[in-house]
Design an enzyme around this catalytic site. Structure first.
Site, mmCIF file in Angstrom:
data_model
loop_
_atom_site.group_PDB
_atom_site.id
_atom_site.type_symbol
_atom_site.label_atom_id
_atom_site.label_comp_id
_atom_site.label_asym_id
_atom_site.label_seq_id
_atom_site.Cartn_x
_atom_site.Cartn_y
_atom_site.Cartn_z
ATOM 1 N N SER A 117 0.825 -1.214 0.000
ATOM 2 C CA SER A 117 0.000 0.000 0.000
ATOM 3 C C SER A 117 0.858 1.262 0.000
ATOM 4 C CB SER A 117 -0.880 0.010 1.255
ATOM 5 O OG SER A 117 -1.435 1.285 1.464
ATOM 6 N N GLN A 143 1.038 -0.201 -4.764
ATOM 7 C CA GLN A 143 -0.265 0.461 -4.955
ATOM 8 C C GLN A 143 -0.120 1.962 -4.760
ATOM 9 O OE1 GLN A 143 -2.282 1.566 -1.891
ATOM 10 N NE2 GLN A 143 -3.540 2.694 -3.367
ATOM 11 N N TYR A 145 -2.141 5.912 -4.813
ATOM 12 C CA TYR A 145 -3.238 6.854 -5.017
ATOM 13 C C TYR A 145 -2.615 8.025 -5.757
ATOM 14 C CZ TYR A 145 -5.926 4.348 -1.432
ATOM 15 O OH TYR A 145 -6.604 3.387 -0.718
ATOM 16 N N THR A 171 -5.163 2.736 -7.421
ATOM 17 C CA THR A 171 -6.495 2.540 -6.839
ATOM 18 C C THR A 171 -7.369 3.731 -7.200
ATOM 19 O OG1 THR A 171 -5.596 1.228 -5.044
ATOM 20 C CG2 THR A 171 -7.757 2.214 -4.674
ATOM 21 N N LYS A 245 -7.140 -0.570 -9.908
ATOM 22 C CA LYS A 245 -7.874 -1.321 -8.872
ATOM 23 C C LYS A 245 -9.134 -0.552 -8.495
ATOM 24 C CE LYS A 245 -7.244 -3.058 -4.107
ATOM 25 N NZ LYS A 245 -7.836 -2.115 -3.166
ATOM 26 N N SER A 267 -12.774 -4.662 -7.581
ATOM 27 C CA SER A 267 -12.697 -4.517 -6.126
ATOM 28 C C SER A 267 -13.701 -3.467 -5.685
ATOM 29 C CB SER A 267 -11.278 -4.056 -5.745
ATOM 30 O OG SER A 267 -11.190 -3.752 -4.365
ATOM 31 N N HIS A 269 -13.029 -2.292 -2.609
ATOM 32 C CA HIS A 269 -12.208 -1.846 -1.484
ATOM 33 C C HIS A 269 -12.601 -2.600 -0.207
ATOM 34 C CE1 HIS A 269 -9.337 1.670 -1.357
ATOM 35 N NE2 HIS A 269 -9.305 1.322 -0.090
ATOM 36 N N ARG A 272 -15.303 -0.894 1.889
ATOM 37 C CA ARG A 272 -14.889 0.246 2.726
ATOM 38 C C ARG A 272 -15.181 1.588 2.069
ATOM 39 N NH1 ARG A 272 -11.150 -1.621 6.580
ATOM 40 N NH2 ARG A 272 -9.810 0.200 6.687
ATOM 41 N N ASP A 300 -10.850 -9.011 -5.777
ATOM 42 C CA ASP A 300 -10.708 -9.192 -4.327
ATOM 43 C C ASP A 300 -12.013 -8.848 -3.635
ATOM 44 O OD1 ASP A 300 -10.918 -6.418 -3.811
ATOM 45 O OD2 ASP A 300 -8.777 -6.152 -3.499
ATOM 46 N N GLY A 301 -12.049 -9.164 -2.340
ATOM 47 C CA GLY A 301 -13.248 -8.888 -1.535
ATOM 48 C C GLY A 301 -13.920 -10.169 -1.084
ATOM 49 N N ILE A 303 -12.799 -13.080 -0.042
ATOM 50 C CA ILE A 303 -12.218 -14.410 -0.300
ATOM 51 C C ILE A 303 -11.765 -15.000 1.046
ATOM 52 C CG2 ILE A 303 -10.290 -15.640 -1.399
ATOM 53 C CD1 ILE A 303 -11.985 -14.661 -3.613
ATOM 54 N N ARG A 324 -8.235 -8.747 4.518
ATOM 55 C CA ARG A 324 -8.283 -8.834 5.977
ATOM 56 C C ARG A 324 -7.711 -10.115 6.581
ATOM 57 N NH1 ARG A 324 -12.773 -6.228 4.143
ATOM 58 N NH2 ARG A 324 -13.306 -4.199 5.025
HETATM 59 C C1 LIG Z 1 -7.284 -2.208 6.898
HETATM 60 C C2 LIG Z 1 -7.382 -2.089 5.410
HETATM 61 C C3 LIG Z 1 -6.604 -1.153 4.751
HETATM 62 C C4 LIG Z 1 -6.670 -1.046 3.369
HETATM 63 N N1 LIG Z 1 -5.856 -0.151 2.734
HETATM 64 C C5 LIG Z 1 -5.865 -0.085 1.379
HETATM 65 C C6 LIG Z 1 -4.967 0.776 0.698
HETATM 66 O O1 LIG Z 1 -4.130 1.435 1.302
HETATM 67 N N2 LIG Z 1 -5.041 0.815 -0.668
HETATM 68 C C7 LIG Z 1 -5.950 0.066 -1.377
HETATM 69 O O2 LIG Z 1 -5.972 0.130 -2.599
HETATM 70 N N3 LIG Z 1 -6.806 -0.767 -0.750
HETATM 71 C C8 LIG Z 1 -6.790 -0.857 0.608
HETATM 72 N N4 LIG Z 1 -7.632 -1.727 1.234
HETATM 73 C C9 LIG Z 1 -8.532 -2.588 0.432
HETATM 74 C C10 LIG Z 1 -7.844 -3.918 0.094
HETATM 75 O O3 LIG Z 1 -6.785 -3.723 -0.819
HETATM 76 C C11 LIG Z 1 -8.806 -4.930 -0.557
HETATM 77 O O4 LIG Z 1 -9.434 -4.321 -1.668
HETATM 78 C C12 LIG Z 1 -9.869 -5.471 0.391
HETATM 79 O O5 LIG Z 1 -9.395 -5.536 1.718
HETATM 80 C C13 LIG Z 1 -10.273 -6.876 -0.075
HETATM 81 O O6 LIG Z 1 -11.300 -7.366 0.698
HETATM 82 P P1 LIG Z 1 -11.119 -8.428 1.903
HETATM 83 O O7 LIG Z 1 -10.511 -7.670 3.029
HETATM 84 O O8 LIG Z 1 -12.531 -8.839 2.173
HETATM 85 O O9 LIG Z 1 -10.261 -9.568 1.403
HETATM 86 C C14 LIG Z 1 -7.572 -1.869 2.618
HETATM 87 C C15 LIG Z 1 -8.333 -2.811 3.300
HETATM 88 C C16 LIG Z 1 -8.245 -2.939 4.671
HETATM 89 C C17 LIG Z 1 -9.062 -4.006 5.346
#
Ligand SMILES: Cc1cc2nc3c(=O)[nH]c(=O)nc-3n(C[C@H](O)[C@H](O)[C@H](O)COP(=O)(O)O)c2cc1C
Length: 375
Positions: A117, A143, A145, A171, A245, A267, A269, A272, A300-301, A303, A324
């Site tokens: 990240s 990754q 921004y 992203t 992404k 994705s 995210h 989130r 992702d998401g 899995i 996670r």
């Molecule tokens: C604590 C946390 C921080 C994250 N930080 C980033 C980030 O900095 N950049 C980004 O592109 N995605 C971020 N994500 C999203 C993840 O890359 C990913 O898309 C997502 O966690 C996948 O889902 P899952 O947690 O259900 O596997 C973050 C997710 C979490 C849980």
């Protein structure tokens, strides 16, 4: 005591990713737990992500020859031992003192790809040094921004190239934070010793006073939000392939390819950002249809099981990212915990392949139970 990389031992009774999740909850403060595990608003998309994989069903095929089978996949010109990558996740030293370095060691040892990240709490050079020496490693991606300070961003990209990162992941689904209500309720704040160390020195755009009636978002923060034109700029400053992404609309997928994206990651995210958007398992097929094989599409998401990985591959994904559960493994037992999470997923994937008669992941589409198979 100085933390060491492999000194942590797994807690008893951890056999699945959900066991890891349960244990991690006991180890982390309520606020960090809300930051790691929470989703946006009512967390509908967060829940939908896991549910949607569970709702897809598999059909076993029997008595097929399985000897010599494997989980290998091709991705951006490389052969990977299996299709698992660690998703980019910010501030991993919140989970363990060695944070991203421990994740990197474990991912490399397990042959998993790693996407670091932008908001990592460890210097990108240290992560690359932990990851790259392992001969069996997967791909190492960074990754990004798109930050308004373009001079800084250019230098950051140059640093990633010099450190040995092999692709950039831009992203695009988070021009602003989602409504992170769970985090706010729990009072989450970054502790002083945890920060986005790779962004130190970045200049923030000057803030202009808002006129009455103006929006802090549309007339403030979002005046610097990236647009499609910025993809060309990013591509012009790097030789690395750029993946996007957070692309989920078929038209955006086509536009991304027109702009030269080397691949897409479907994705939301991890639920989130925009709550009530569909699960990624639901979004993936339409994006794949639009891309029509012109570029790799990852997902992702939610899995959480090897069967989820098989289903993603069966739908046509090139690889999957895991979020996670990696943080849960990290909180439970550092590098050992992350390695265990990745190992469990890979073992479960092999079991799922064997039980559906898939010798390789190219056979995966035949494992899906479809309406045509019966009521
Ligand atoms: C604590 C946390 C921080 C994250 N930080 C980033 C980030 O900095 N950049 C980004 O592109 N995605 C971020 N994500 C999203 C993840 O890359 C990913 O898309 C997502 O966690 C996948 O889902 P899952 O947690 O259900 O596997 C973050 C997710 C979490 C849980």
């Amino acid at each position: 005591m100085k933390p060491t990389l492999l000194a942590d031992t797994l807690p008893d009774g951890v056999f699945t990713l959900t066991d890891h999740e349960r244990h991690a909850r006991l180890r982390l403060s309520e606020a960090v737990w809300a930051y790691f595990n929470g989703g946006a608003a009512d967390q509908i998309t967060l829940r939908a992500n896991t549910q949607a994989w569970q709702d897809i069903t598999l059909l076993p095929r029997v008595l097929r020859p399985l000897a010599g089978g494997h989980t290998r996949v091709e991705l951006l010109g490389r052969t990977l031992a299996h299709p698992l990558l660690v998703a980019p996740m910010a501030y991993q030293t919140l989970a363990h003192p060695l944070g991203e370095q421990a994740t990197a060691i474990a991912a490399a040892a397990l042959g998993a790809g790693l996407v670091l990240s932008t908001q990592a709490s460890t210097r990108l050079e240290h992560v690359a040094r932990a990851y790259l020496p392992d001969a069996g490693r997967g791909p190492l991606w960074f990754q990004l921004y798109l930050q308004p300070d373009r001079g800084f961003l250019r230098e950051l990209v140059q640093r990633t190239e010099a450190a040995g990162f092999e692709a950039l992941v831009l992203t695009v689904d988070a021009p602003v934070h989602g409504a992170r209500d769970a985090e706010r309720r729990a009072g989450f704040e970054l502790p002083p010793h945890v920060s986005a160390v790779n962004l130190h020195g970045m200049r923030l755009p000057p803030t202009t006073a808002l006129q009455p009636g103006q929006s802090a978002l549309f007339d403030g923060l979002l005046t610097h939000a990236p647009t499609w034109d910025d993809i060309a700029w990013l591509r012009s400053i790097t030789q690395l392939p750029v993946l996007l992404k957070g692309v989920v609309h078929p038209d955006d997928a086509r536009q991304a390819l027109t702009c030269g994206a080397a691949g897409l990651i479907v994705s939301n995210h991890g639920g989130r950002t925009l709550d009530t958007m569909p699960a990624t398992a639901t979004l993936l097929p339409r994006v794949l249809q639009a891309v029509a094989g012109d570029a790799p599409v990852l997902v992702d998401g939610g899995i959480r099981r090897g069967t989820d990985v098989l289903k993603a591959m069966a739908l046509g994904a090139s690889a999957v990212l895991v979020g996670r559960p990696v943080l849960h493994g990290l909180a439970n037992a550092g590098a050992t915990g992350v390695a265990h999470v990745l190992r469990l997923l890979r073992d479960e994937l092999e079991i799922a392949m064997a039980l559906t008669g898939c010798r390789t992941l190219a056979d995966a589409p035949g494992a899906l139970w479809t309406q045509a198979d019966g009521p």
